[in-house]
Write an enzyme that holds these catalytic residues in place. Structure first.
Site, PDB file in Angstrom:
ATOM      1  N   TYR A  63       0.666  -1.309   0.120  1.00  0.00           N
ATOM      2  CA  TYR A  63      -0.019   0.030   0.311  1.00  0.00           C
ATOM      3  C   TYR A  63       1.012   1.052   0.015  1.00  0.00           C
ATOM      4  O   TYR A  63       0.702   2.467   0.285  1.00  0.00           O
ATOM      5  CB  TYR A  63      -0.635   0.163   0.875  1.00  0.00           C
ATOM      6  CG  TYR A  63      -1.787  -1.509   1.639  1.00  0.00           C
ATOM      7  CD1 TYR A  63      -1.941  -2.226   0.332  1.00  0.00           C
ATOM      8  CD2 TYR A  63      -1.630  -1.167   2.783  1.00  0.00           C
ATOM      9  CE1 TYR A  63      -2.794  -3.427   0.674  1.00  0.00           C
ATOM     10  CE2 TYR A  63      -2.342  -2.920   3.144  1.00  0.00           C
ATOM     11  CZ  TYR A  63      -2.480  -3.790   2.110  1.00  0.00           C
ATOM     12  OH  TYR A  63      -3.582  -5.126   2.557  1.00  0.00           O
ATOM     13  N   HIS A  64       1.938   0.951  -0.798  1.00  0.00           N
ATOM     14  CA  HIS A  64       2.787   2.764  -0.669  1.00  0.00           C
ATOM     15  C   HIS A  64       2.958   3.318  -2.490  1.00  0.00           C
ATOM     16  O   HIS A  64       3.998   3.001  -2.684  1.00  0.00           O
ATOM     17  CB  HIS A  64       4.080   2.316  -0.319  1.00  0.00           C
ATOM     18  CG  HIS A  64       3.511   2.180   1.594  1.00  0.00           C
ATOM     19  ND1 HIS A  64       5.107   1.202   2.242  1.00  0.00           N
ATOM     20  CD2 HIS A  64       2.819   2.028   2.417  1.00  0.00           C
ATOM     21  CE1 HIS A  64       4.152   1.021   3.650  1.00  0.00           C
ATOM     22  NE2 HIS A  64       3.371   1.808   3.288  1.00  0.00           N
ATOM     23  N   PRO A  65       2.258   3.167  -3.133  1.00  0.00           N
ATOM     24  CA  PRO A  65       2.292   4.311  -4.424  1.00  0.00           C
ATOM     25  C   PRO A  65       2.674   5.194  -4.319  1.00  0.00           C
ATOM     26  O   PRO A  65       1.859   6.158  -3.788  1.00  0.00           O
ATOM     27  CB  PRO A  65       0.661   3.661  -5.215  1.00  0.00           C
ATOM     28  CG  PRO A  65      -0.149   3.935  -3.929  1.00  0.00           C
ATOM     29  CD  PRO A  65       0.708   2.913  -3.090  1.00  0.00           C
TER      30      PRO A  65
END
Length: 578
Positions: A474-476
């Site tokens: 979850y770190h785009p």
């Protein structure tokens, strides 16, 4: 509907920016958010992220999917993103991590002047209200509450001991002088008063306390941005669609700021005619400004999980016993803010080096007091624990494009996970080291059965499992990257190249992915942008916040959307007795 600033996206960047800009009573600020108010019990109760994360139903979550990923055996990846005030800080694990200081020095060396660690540290400190107090590296007076965990499970400490048994030093502050080591994460959570133990999302920190106290701040929830209005390559406003279907233009006298994140900010730029002409042409969108880097340079942390069942019940469990524990935990949390409901789930963690000669860790672990499988979309009866490992600076690059020209359609997301062989090789190293830690003596009493990978012994067998089950953590970032090269989208002050009065203020501007979780850096980015946009502030902020709200500029129906959150019955009733 005319304002000085119109901000699109009420996530970590947008709420921070709206709050800071509206500190000046001489300007009018409008914040537009497609989702709700971010005040509900599922947001405030940290453990309730397990109800929002799967996206079934879509509560405060866009629940995006990627295109099929060849590196993941053709599977579609899952990309949960927050859809309410607070954005992904309303549904995340609340971990407060800044990344390594060299990550920011890399930005400076790449031409992003003013983005070295020494330059950004004051903004991290300005945002931070750390329970440990102020120091050379931490702030104590900022709106974002950074806390010790309320009630970490004993197994989290035993995970740290297991890491030490495997040669990894203990580290009680991943944001301190050194990042390397194993320890318990600090979390963005209220640590005193009536809200003790509640999630401190960016909205809870920056926006909710002032939303009804500043007559110059208008917040429109359930409002979809359709396009940025341009006149002669100058942003003059934003066209929006309200919940009732009505469409209007919000005019911006000074600037428009896009804060939709790594997926929605490039999407809105392209829908507005700013981007790669070939991509715009495919969807019949007239080119207003050719900017080929829009949507390119997508980076994300590829992640793999090992999980074990356990006979210990001091964990998060599914079933009759787990349900009884949950009922007791809810009562405890409502009374004191402590207990299982206050957990971030990922209680322990580590930053490790794949090789001792590296300057900084290149792998991160998240130790979870539950069995995590397929983003909580697959549940396992009983109790257990699990651990994530991710590659901190992947070499692979993906992109964000359009599926069609509809503003309500999801963007086309292609992270190209594990497309670079070096990423797979490093992730394999990380899986093997993680497995060594989970099999260490300190965790022996908790282990019962290893799920999925018990019979995987060779590198080839582990690689097969990675391709079958790896996905994002979850770190785009990176799709509106900051820089001066031909593929840069914004300059060092986050202004869109070639367009006046338009900035992007979110994680999409990161030229390279930082070594850690991305929420705290996004808030820092917005703190910086606020200074550039507003200039010096000399008024008494406390005096302005104490004023009674003046007559709103917003029509009654829209005013209800903007301010009704304060009267939300769940907010008053859900925590009675605290």
């Amino acid at each position: 509907m005319e304002f000085d600033y119109v901000i699109v996206g009420g996530g970590s960047g947008g709420t921070t920016l709206a709050s800071r800009l509206s500190e000046d009573p001489a300007v009018k600020v409008c914040l537009v958010e497609a989702g709700g108010d971010g005040r509900g019990i599922l947001v405030r109760a940290p453990a309730a992220t397990v109800a929002m994360l799967p996206g079934r139903p879509r509560i405060n979550n866009y629940a995006y999917q990627t295109v099929p990923q060849p590196g993941l055996n053709g599977r579609r990846g899952y990309q949960p993103r927050g859809r309410c005030l607070g954005g992904s800080s309303a549904i995340n694990a609340m971990l407060y991590v800044r990344g390594h200081r060299d990550d920011y020095d890399d930005w400076e060396r790449a031409g992003c002047t003013g983005w070295s660690f020494d330059s950004v540290l004051p903004y991290f400190k300005r945002a931070e209200g750390n329970q440990r107090g102020a120091s050379a590296l931490h702030g104590a007076d900022g709106p974002l509450q950074v806390s010790e965990q309320q009630s970490p499970r004993p197994i989290a400490e035993d995970f740290v001991r297991a890491a030490e048994e495997c040669g990894i030093p203990r580290n009680d502050d991943f944001n301190g002088a050194e990042q390397e080591g194993a320890g318990l994460y600090q979390v963005t959570q209220f640590h005193d008063g009536a809200r003790n133990g509640e999630r401190c999302s960016a909205a809870a920190a920056y926006l909710h306390p002032v939303i009804n106290q500043r007559p110059n701040l208008t917040v429109l929830t359930d409002t979809q941005a359709l396009r940025v209005v341009l006149e002669d390559r100058r942003a003059t406003g934003v066209e929006v669609r309200h919940k009732d279907g009505s469409i209007e233009t919000l005019h911006a006298r000074r600037e428009v700021a896009l804060c939709g994140g790594a997926f929605n900010s490039p999407q809105l730029l392209m829908l507005s005619g700013i981007g790669d002409p070939a991509e715009l042409g495919r969807h019949g969108i007239a080119v207003q400004h050719a900017l080929p880097g829009v949507g390119q340079n997508l980076q994300d942390h590829t992640d793999f999980i090992l999980a074990y069942t356990s006979k210990h019940t001091d964990l998060f469990g599914i079933g009759v016993v787990g349900g009884l524990h949950l009922v007791k935990a809810i009562a405890e949390w409502r009374k004191s803010g402590k207990g299982m409901i206050a957990t971030p789930f990922a209680e322990g963690g580590a930053f490790i080096k794949s090789s001792p000669e590296l300057r900084r860790p290149d792998l991160q672990l998240h130790f979870v007091i539950a069995i995590t499988d397929d983003h909580a979309r697959k549940l396992h009866a009983g109790f257990g624990f699990s651990c994530h490992v991710c590659v901190l600076r992947p070499k692979g690059r993906g992109d964000v494009r359009l599926n069609d020209a509809g503003p309500g359609s999801p963007p086309r997301i292609d992270p190209r996970f594990l497309s670079d062989p070096e990423d797979m090789a490093l992730l394999l190293q990380g899986v093997k080291k993680m497995r060594e830690i989970l099999r260490a003596p300190a965790l022996e009493k908790y282990r019962h059965r290893e799920l999925y990978t018990a019979d995987a012994h060779t590198d080839e067998e582990l690689v097969q499992h990675i391709r079958a089950r790896a996905d994002t953590i979850y770190h785009p970032v990176g799709t509106c990257k900051m820089g001066t090269d031909a593929m840069a989208v914004v300059d060092a002050k986050l202004r869109v190249h070639g367009i006046e009065n338009l900035r992007v203020v979110d994680a999409s501007i990161m030229p390279t992915l930082i070594g850690g979780n991305t929420n705290a850096p996004t808030i820092m980015i917005a703190e910086r942008a606020a200074d550039w946009m507003r200039g010096p502030i000399t008024f008494d902020r406390a005096q302005q916040d104490a004023r009674a709200p003046a007559t709103s500029l917003v029509p009654p129906a829209l005013q209800a959307a903007a301010t009704g959150a304060a009267q939300h019955p769940a907010h008053a009733a859900a925590r009675s007795g605290r």
